[in-house]
Design an enzyme around this catalytic site. Sequence first.
Site, mmCIF file in Angstrom:
data_model
loop_
_atom_site.group_PDB
_atom_site.id
_atom_site.type_symbol
_atom_site.label_atom_id
_atom_site.label_comp_id
_atom_site.label_asym_id
_atom_site.label_seq_id
_atom_site.Cartn_x
_atom_site.Cartn_y
_atom_site.Cartn_z
ATOM 1 N N TYR A 1 0.845 -1.192 0.000
ATOM 2 C CA TYR A 1 0.000 0.000 0.000
ATOM 3 C C TYR A 1 0.884 1.248 0.000
ATOM 4 O O TYR A 1 1.759 1.406 0.840
ATOM 5 C CB TYR A 1 -0.901 0.044 1.238
ATOM 6 C CG TYR A 1 -1.970 -1.022 1.302
ATOM 7 C CD1 TYR A 1 -2.293 -1.802 0.197
ATOM 8 C CD2 TYR A 1 -2.673 -1.260 2.477
ATOM 9 C CE1 TYR A 1 -3.272 -2.771 0.265
ATOM 10 C CE2 TYR A 1 -3.657 -2.225 2.562
ATOM 11 C CZ TYR A 1 -3.949 -2.984 1.454
ATOM 12 O OH TYR A 1 -4.930 -3.946 1.533
ATOM 13 N N THR B 1 -22.342 4.419 0.341
ATOM 14 C CA THR B 1 -22.481 5.499 1.320
ATOM 15 C C THR B 1 -23.596 6.480 0.984
ATOM 16 O O THR B 1 -23.995 7.271 1.836
ATOM 17 C CB THR B 1 -21.167 6.289 1.425
ATOM 18 O OG1 THR B 1 -20.921 6.961 0.176
ATOM 19 C CG2 THR B 1 -20.000 5.380 1.766
#
Length: 366
Positions: free
Chosen positions: A97, A260
């Site tokens: 990452y 969301t």
Amino acid sequence: MALYVSSACFCGFSQKRVEIRAAASEGFATLKTEEEKVKLGGSDLKVTKIGIGAWSWGDTSYWNNFEWDDRKMKGAKGAFNASLDLGINWFDTAEVYGSTLSLGAINSETLLGRFIKERKERDPEVDVAVATKFAALPWRFGRQSVITALKESLCRLGLSSVDLYQLHWPGLWGNEGYIDGLGDAVEMGLVKAVGVSNYSEKRLREAYEKLKKRGIPLASNQVNYSLIYRLPEENGVKATCDELGVTLIAYSPIAQGALTGKYTPDNPPSGPRGRIYTPEFLTKLQPLLNRIMEIGQNYDKTCTQVVLNWLICQENVVPIPGAKNEEQAKEFAGALGWRLTDDEINELRSLASKTKPVIGFPVEKL
């Protein structure tokens, strides 16, 4: 996601572990931490029912509109501190990452280590549980490659051990050696628990049995799982986790923001996500989002909190949504301490089944 493995890192591992003492942020109640904790599989490691994913921290290849700057750095740090303040104290990262092969990126492990150090300077008794992952790159062979990579991750994190070490995906070859490496890491005291990620039912059983012979439990399998991506239910992974007592850690639990309510057909996500969650897909998603919103209003909860709670209600599932800022971290904490009804859980599953799932991480089918 971009791949990066650091050059050799030399450092001592002398930092001591300490225990948590978190304070409530204004307007948000701190979780009753022990009540909101679960054991990861058969290990002794206990974590909160929600963790925080750090995939986006420092990344410029998929997240952050290909740009990492001071504002985003402050946002990530705010997410880290707010999570601790609210009782969520475990964070999931990985050596790949935040690849420095991407212009302007910073390794996520490095950032998390920095945040931990700065927090401990003002709150020495805070305890931060860290999960990170080994990248099964084709040129890595044998058990020692796992230990070497783990020590490099520990160096970036500034820690002497991590709570959970996971194989990020199954390798094209050499997987038995990788599993041996996980067991070695436990016996060397470098990790408290070990897990896998993106493992199929067959590979999951093999890893479980191999570790079991050494008396080491396989704590977890981290896979893509959300209300609109339920492949783990369909391919036997969820059922096998339940059968073996392996915790399913759900990444992308809010479908990278699609669940969301933030995005609409007229306002799709930017960057690579926009090619996955297209205006056409978001149009078909609207009936489900509308019902999620209605259910949330009954509990004074947001869409995000409803879909995270839906996952927790599946039992033996710990979601790890990615938090980019303090506000998101606070919102995630609001998914705990309450429960959808069985009728609502089933209704949402039924509505979600009408939406064709997006394509997942290809290694799930290796």
